[in-house]
Design an enzyme around this catalytic site. Structure first.
Site, PDB file in Angstrom:
ATOM      1  CB  CYS A  59      -1.123   0.068   1.248  1.00  0.00           C
ATOM      2  SG  CYS A  59      -1.605  -1.504   1.797  1.00  0.00           S
ATOM      3  CB  CYS A  62      -0.614   4.066  -4.166  1.00  0.00           C
ATOM      4  SG  CYS A  62      -0.221   3.111  -5.626  1.00  0.00           S
ATOM      5  CG  HIS A  63      -2.876   4.583   0.035  1.00  0.00           C
ATOM      6  ND1 HIS A  63      -3.923   5.109  -0.387  1.00  0.00           N
ATOM      7  CD2 HIS A  63      -3.034   3.050  -0.621  1.00  0.00           C
ATOM      8  CE1 HIS A  63      -4.672   4.397  -1.138  1.00  0.00           C
ATOM      9  NE2 HIS A  63      -4.229   3.146  -1.508  1.00  0.00           N
ATOM     10  CG  MET A 106      -6.535   0.283  -4.735  1.00  0.00           C
ATOM     11  SD  MET A 106      -7.037   0.868  -3.289  1.00  0.00           S
ATOM     12  CE  MET A 106      -7.431  -0.710  -2.363  1.00  0.00           C
ATOM     13  CG  HIS A 344       5.498   6.909 -10.677  1.00  0.00           C
ATOM     14  ND1 HIS A 344       5.348   6.705  -9.544  1.00  0.00           N
ATOM     15  CD2 HIS A 344       5.520   5.658 -11.520  1.00  0.00           C
ATOM     16  CE1 HIS A 344       5.509   5.069  -9.123  1.00  0.00           C
ATOM     17  NE2 HIS A 344       5.214   4.610 -10.551  1.00  0.00           N
ATOM     18  CG  HIS A 386       3.052   3.513 -14.876  1.00  0.00           C
ATOM     19  ND1 HIS A 386       3.917   2.578 -15.330  1.00  0.00           N
ATOM     20  CD2 HIS A 386       3.176   3.215 -13.629  1.00  0.00           C
ATOM     21  CE1 HIS A 386       4.643   1.991 -14.278  1.00  0.00           C
ATOM     22  NE2 HIS A 386       4.263   2.617 -13.222  1.00  0.00           N
TER      23      HIS A 386
HETATM   24 FE1  DHE Z   1       7.457   0.228  -9.895  1.00  0.00          FE
HETATM   25  C1  DHE Z   1       9.897   1.284 -11.749  1.00  0.00           C
HETATM   26  C2  DHE Z   1       7.465   3.003  -8.012  1.00  0.00           C
HETATM   27  C3  DHE Z   1       4.575  -0.926  -8.177  1.00  0.00           C
HETATM   28  C4  DHE Z   1       7.680  -2.860 -11.128  1.00  0.00           C
HETATM   29  N1  DHE Z   1       8.497   1.940  -9.971  1.00  0.00           N
HETATM   30  C5  DHE Z   1       9.682   2.164 -10.817  1.00  0.00           C
HETATM   31  C6  DHE Z   1       9.878   3.529 -10.612  1.00  0.00           C
HETATM   32  C7  DHE Z   1       9.334   4.045  -9.551  1.00  0.00           C
HETATM   33  C8  DHE Z   1       8.423   2.732  -9.095  1.00  0.00           C
HETATM   34  C9  DHE Z   1       9.454   5.431  -8.845  1.00  0.00           C
HETATM   35  C10 DHE Z   1      10.887   4.413 -11.274  1.00  0.00           C
HETATM   36  C11 DHE Z   1      12.419   3.824 -11.049  1.00  0.00           C
HETATM   37  C12 DHE Z   1      13.472   4.581 -11.850  1.00  0.00           C
HETATM   38  O1  DHE Z   1      13.285   4.390 -12.923  1.00  0.00           O
HETATM   39  O2  DHE Z   1      14.466   5.266 -11.409  1.00  0.00           O
HETATM   40  N2  DHE Z   1       6.320   0.982  -8.356  1.00  0.00           N
HETATM   41  C13 DHE Z   1       6.553   2.071  -7.808  1.00  0.00           C
HETATM   42  C14 DHE Z   1       5.528   2.369  -6.830  1.00  0.00           C
HETATM   43  O3  DHE Z   1       5.441   3.239  -6.084  1.00  0.00           O
HETATM   44  C15 DHE Z   1       4.348   1.237  -7.077  1.00  0.00           C
HETATM   45  C16 DHE Z   1       3.354   2.171  -7.780  1.00  0.00           C
HETATM   46  C17 DHE Z   1       3.700   0.863  -6.006  1.00  0.00           C
HETATM   47  C18 DHE Z   1       4.698   0.239  -5.065  1.00  0.00           C
HETATM   48  O4  DHE Z   1       4.192  -0.446  -3.826  1.00  0.00           O
HETATM   49  O5  DHE Z   1       5.740  -0.088  -5.354  1.00  0.00           O
HETATM   50  C19 DHE Z   1       5.030   0.435  -7.696  1.00  0.00           C
HETATM   51  N3  DHE Z   1       6.241  -1.493  -9.931  1.00  0.00           N
HETATM   52  C20 DHE Z   1       5.226  -1.640  -9.051  1.00  0.00           C
HETATM   53  C21 DHE Z   1       4.640  -3.123  -9.419  1.00  0.00           C
HETATM   54  O6  DHE Z   1       3.711  -3.629  -8.720  1.00  0.00           O
HETATM   55  C22 DHE Z   1       5.701  -3.855 -10.138  1.00  0.00           C
HETATM   56  C23 DHE Z   1       4.844  -4.036 -11.598  1.00  0.00           C
HETATM   57  C24 DHE Z   1       6.289  -5.085  -9.686  1.00  0.00           C
HETATM   58  C25 DHE Z   1       6.963  -4.795  -8.274  1.00  0.00           C
HETATM   59  O7  DHE Z   1       7.995  -4.708  -8.406  1.00  0.00           O
HETATM   60  O8  DHE Z   1       6.257  -4.945  -7.217  1.00  0.00           O
HETATM   61  C26 DHE Z   1       6.812  -2.757 -10.638  1.00  0.00           C
HETATM   62  N4  DHE Z   1       8.493  -0.603 -11.375  1.00  0.00           N
HETATM   63  C27 DHE Z   1       8.710  -2.011 -11.730  1.00  0.00           C
HETATM   64  C28 DHE Z   1       9.496  -2.163 -12.601  1.00  0.00           C
HETATM   65  C29 DHE Z   1      10.192  -0.859 -13.007  1.00  0.00           C
HETATM   66  C30 DHE Z   1       9.713  -0.123 -11.888  1.00  0.00           C
HETATM   67  C31 DHE Z   1      10.019  -3.364 -13.393  1.00  0.00           C
HETATM   68  C32 DHE Z   1      11.664  -0.685 -13.878  1.00  0.00           C
HETATM   69  C33 DHE Z   1      11.041  -0.083 -15.257  1.00  0.00           C
HETATM   70  C34 DHE Z   1      12.372   0.094 -16.057  1.00  0.00           C
HETATM   71  O9  DHE Z   1      12.123  -0.426 -17.261  1.00  0.00           O
HETATM   72  O10 DHE Z   1      13.017   0.974 -15.841  1.00  0.00           O
END
Ligand code: DHE
Length: 550
Positions: A59, A62-63, A106, A344, A386
C-alpha cells in the site's frame, strides 16, 4: 501516549528488521500477545507488525509510508480534511475498497491478499499509523557491509562470457535477483538480495549490477567473477524504489545515488564499495506555490545523464525535479525545477538531452532540458501516464517518445525532434480491449515493433497478454497471449543487446516464467521456467541499461 509512541517505534523497527530476513510476506503470523488498543481499534503487537509489513509491501507505494496519501488518498483514522477518515469508512467501507479496487487505478486485492490479511488491514488502517524512526548517514553506515574489498576483486573477467548480454532478472516476492546469460539463456546464479527488489541498474562500465528493494537495501553484484557474486550491501533507507550510477565521462563506476521513499532522502554512495558519502533530505515546498510544505517527499525515478555529471532525481509529492551535481558528492549541488505532481517514472528521449517524466496525479508528462537544467514543457497526455522509462521510436511523424497510461486505454506519442509540433502529442492509439492498467512500453532502435503490457487491467485475458504494434503504421500487429504452460500477469519488457529478442515476465500466477520472443517473427523462442523462477518482474539487459537503450 509517550509509551504508545515508543511501542509503535519499536514495532516499526522490528518490522523493518523482519523485512530484511523474511522471504515471503504474505502469511499473517498468529499470536497470542496482549492486546494493544489504538483509537479504539484492537490490534496485538504482532498484528500491528504484520499490518505494517503488508502496508509497506502493498500500500505504501501509493498511499505514502506515513499514510498521508500520495498517488492514492490518505488513510488516516481521522481523515485529513480532503479524504474520509478511515474510522468513518469503517471495516466494511475499507474492505470494499481493498477487495474491489477503484477505477482510479487501485488494483483489486481480493485473490492477491488472503482473507486474513484483508481483515487485518481493515483494522490496521483505522489505527494510528506507526511513527517512522530517524534513519540518516550514521544508520546507513552501520548497515554497510563490504563483503569483498576492491583489492580482492578480479581485475578482469574470470570467464569468457559476454557480460554485455547478461540479464539481471528480479524475483520480486522471493527477494532474489537471477543473472542469466542472454547468449546461452543459462541461469548463472540466483542471489538473495532484499525484500521485494524493485529495479536494477548497471554501472557505467557494465561490470556491476545494483539492486534496490522495498526494504531500502542496495545489493552490488560483480559480474567479473566466474559466477556473479555479491560484493557489498547497504540499507540506505526503510523503503525505496530507485538507484542509479554516475555515467558521465571520468566518473564511470564512481558514485551511486539512492532515492528514498522512507525516509525521503537522496543518499550518495561510493559505487565501488557502497560506503555512504552524503544524505540530503527532500522534504520541501510543493511546485505549485509556497503554501504547502511536504515532509514525505519521496524520491521516485532517477536517471543519470551521459552529457553532464548529474543525476535527475524526481521528488514525487513536491513535483520538484532535482538536478543533482555529483562532482562533489559529499556536498552535492542541487538545482530544483518546479514542475507538476506527482512525479513517478520516466526516461530520456533518443538524444539523451531531454528527460521526460510522468506527473501521474496531474495526467501530464514533464520535459526537462538536462544540460541546461530547464523545464521545457508540461504536456497533458491522459489518465495516470505510466511510461516506465518510456520508449523511443521513429516514423513519418518524427522521433517519438511513447507513454502508456494506467487509468485509461491510451498510448500517447510525443514528438521530440525539433520542428513543428515538437513536445506535442502527435498521435494517440488504443491497445486491445478496454480499460487501462498498462505499466510498460518498449521498443529498440533496431526493432520494427512497439510492445505494450496491461498488467493492472482487471480482465485476466488482457492482463496476461501483450500487444505488439508496428512502429511505422502504429497499427496493432498481434496480441500475444500467455503461451501454454505459463500463466499470471505479463509485465515489463527487455530487449537483448542485439535488439532481436524481447523478454517478458509472467508473475502473480501459478506458472511463473520469462518468455523470450523473436522480435521479428513474434514467435516464442524460449520459455525459462523452474523452481527458481518465482514471480519475475523487471529484467535489465546490461548493455541496454548501461547505455539507456529504450
Ligand atoms: Fe514500480 C519502476 C515505483 C509498483 C515494477 N517503480 C518504478 C519507478 C518507480 C516505481 C518510482 C521508477 C524507478 C526509476 O526508473 O528510477 N512501483 C512504484 C510504486 O510506488 C508502485 C506504484 C507501488 C509500490 O508499492 O511499489 C510500484 N512496480 C510496481 C509493481 O507492482 C511492479 C509491476 C512489480 C513490483 O516490483 O512490485 C513494479 N517498477 C517496476 C519495474 C520498474 C519500475 C520493473 C522498472 C522499469 C524500467 O524499465 O526501468
Amino acid at each position: 501516549m509517550k509509551k504508545l509512541k515508543l511501542l509503535i517505534v519499536l514495532i516499526v523497527v522490528a518490522t523493518i528488521s523482519f523485512s530484511c530476513k523474511s522471504d515471503k510476506k504474505s502469511e499473517v503470523e498468529k499470536d497470542k500477545e496482549p492486546v494493544m488498543a489504538a483509537n479504539d481499534i484492537s490490534l496485538t503487537d504482532v498484528e500491528m507488525k504484520n499490518g505494517s509489513e503488508i502496508y509497506f509491501d502493498k500500500c505504501a507505494g501509493c498511499h505514502g509510508s506515513s499514510r498521508k496519501g500520495a498517488t492514492g488518498p490518505s488513510l488516516l483514522p481521522d481523515g485529513d480534511g480532503k479524504y474520509a477518515a478511515t474510522k468513518v469508512l469503517g471495516a466494511a467501507g475499507l474492505r470494499a475498497f481493498i477487495e474491489n479496487g477503484t477505477p482510479g487505478g487501485m488494483p483489486e486485492w481480493k485473490g492477491i491478499m488472503t482473507e486474513e490479511e484483508i481483515e487485518l488491514m481493515t483494522r490496521f488502517l483505522q489505527a494510528e499509523p506507526p511513527v517512522i524512526p530517524p534513519y540518516g548517514i550514521d544508520e546507513i553506515n552501520s548497515s554497510w557491509n563490504l563483503i569483498i574489498p576492491v583489492a580482492d576483486r578480479p581485475t578482469k573477467p574470470q570467464h569468457n562470457r559476454n557480460i554485455n548480454n547478461y540479464f539481471g532478472v528480479i524475483m520480486r516476492d522471493a527477494g532474489k535477483v537471477a543473472v542469466i546469460d542472454g547468449d546461452t539463456k543459462e541461469k548463472l546464479v540466483v542471489l538473495k538480495t532484499g525484500f521485494a527488489v524493485h529495479i536494477l541498474r548497471t554501472s557505467a562500465s557494465g561490470r556491476y549490477i545494483y539492486s534496490v528493494g522495498r526494504d531500502g537495501r542496495i545489493t552490488m553484484i560483480d559480474t567479473y567473477t566466474k559466477t556473479p557474486t555479491i560484493v557489498a550491501e547497504v540499507k540506505a533507507g526503510f523503503d525505496a524504489r530507485s538507484v542509479e550510477v554516475s555515467k558521465f565521462k571520468g566518473y564511470e563506476d564512481k558514485y551511486l545515488v539512492f532515492g528514498g521513499y522512507s525516509p525521503s532522502h537522496i543518499a550518495i554512495l561510493d559505487a565501488q564499495t557502497l560506503e555512504p558519502l552524503s544524505v540530503t533530505e527532500t522534504k520541501g515546498n510543493a511546485c505549485d506555490g509556497d503554501k504547502e510544505f511536504i515532509e514525505e517527499a519521496r524520491v521516485a525515478a532517477i536517471v543519470a545523464s551521459h552529457t553532464d555529471p548529474v543525476w535527475i532525481c524526481n521528488v514525487k509529492e513536491t513535483g520538484m525535479v532535482w538536478i543533482v551535481d555529483y562532482t562533489d558528492p559529499r556536498n552535492p549541488g542541487m538545482t530544483q525545477i518546479p514542475t507538476a505532481r506527482f512525479l513517478h517514472d520516466g526516461g530520456f528521449d533518443s538524444t539523451g538531452h531531454y528527460f521526460l517524466v510522468a506527473a501521474n496525479a496531474s495526467n501530464k508528462i514533464v520535459v526537462i532540458d538536462v544540460p541546461n537544467k530547464k523545464l521545457v514543457k508540461i504536456i497533458e497526455t491522459g489518465i495516470k501516464p505510466h511510461p516506465g522509462r518510456g520508449t523511443n521510436i521513429k516514423n513519418d511523424l518524427g522521433n517519438l517518445w511513447v507513454t502508456s497510461h494506467l487509468g485509461e486505454n491510451k498510448l500517447s506519442f510525443i514528438k521530440t525532434n525539433p520542428g513543428e509540433n515538437q513536445w506535442t502529442v502527435v498521435k494517440e492509439i488504443k491497445a486491445s480491449g478496454n480499460g487501462g492498467g498498462a505499466l510498460f512500453v518498449k521498443s529498440h532502435p533496431k526493432s520494427k515493433h512497439l510492445w505494450v503490457d496491461r498488467t493492472l487491467n482487471p480482465d485476466p485475458v488482457l492482463n496476461s497478454a501483450v500487444d505488439v504494434f508496428d512502429i511505422k503504421t502504429l497499427e496493432l500487429k498481434k496480441t500475444l497471449s500467455a503461451p501454454e504452460g505459463v500463466d499470471g500477469r505479463a509485465v515489463h519488457f527487455e530487449y537483448n543487446k542485439a535488439g532481436n529478442e524481447v523478454w517478458v515476465s509472467y508473475f502473480m500466477g501459478e506458472k511463473s516464467a520469462i518468455v523470450i520472443y523473436n522480435d521479428k517473427t513474434l514467435e516464442v523462442k524460449q520459455i525459462i521456467q523452474g523452481d527458481w523462477v518465482e514471480n519475475p518482474t523487471g529484467k535489465f539487459n546490461v548493455y541496454n541499461t548501461t547505455h539507456d537503450v529504450y
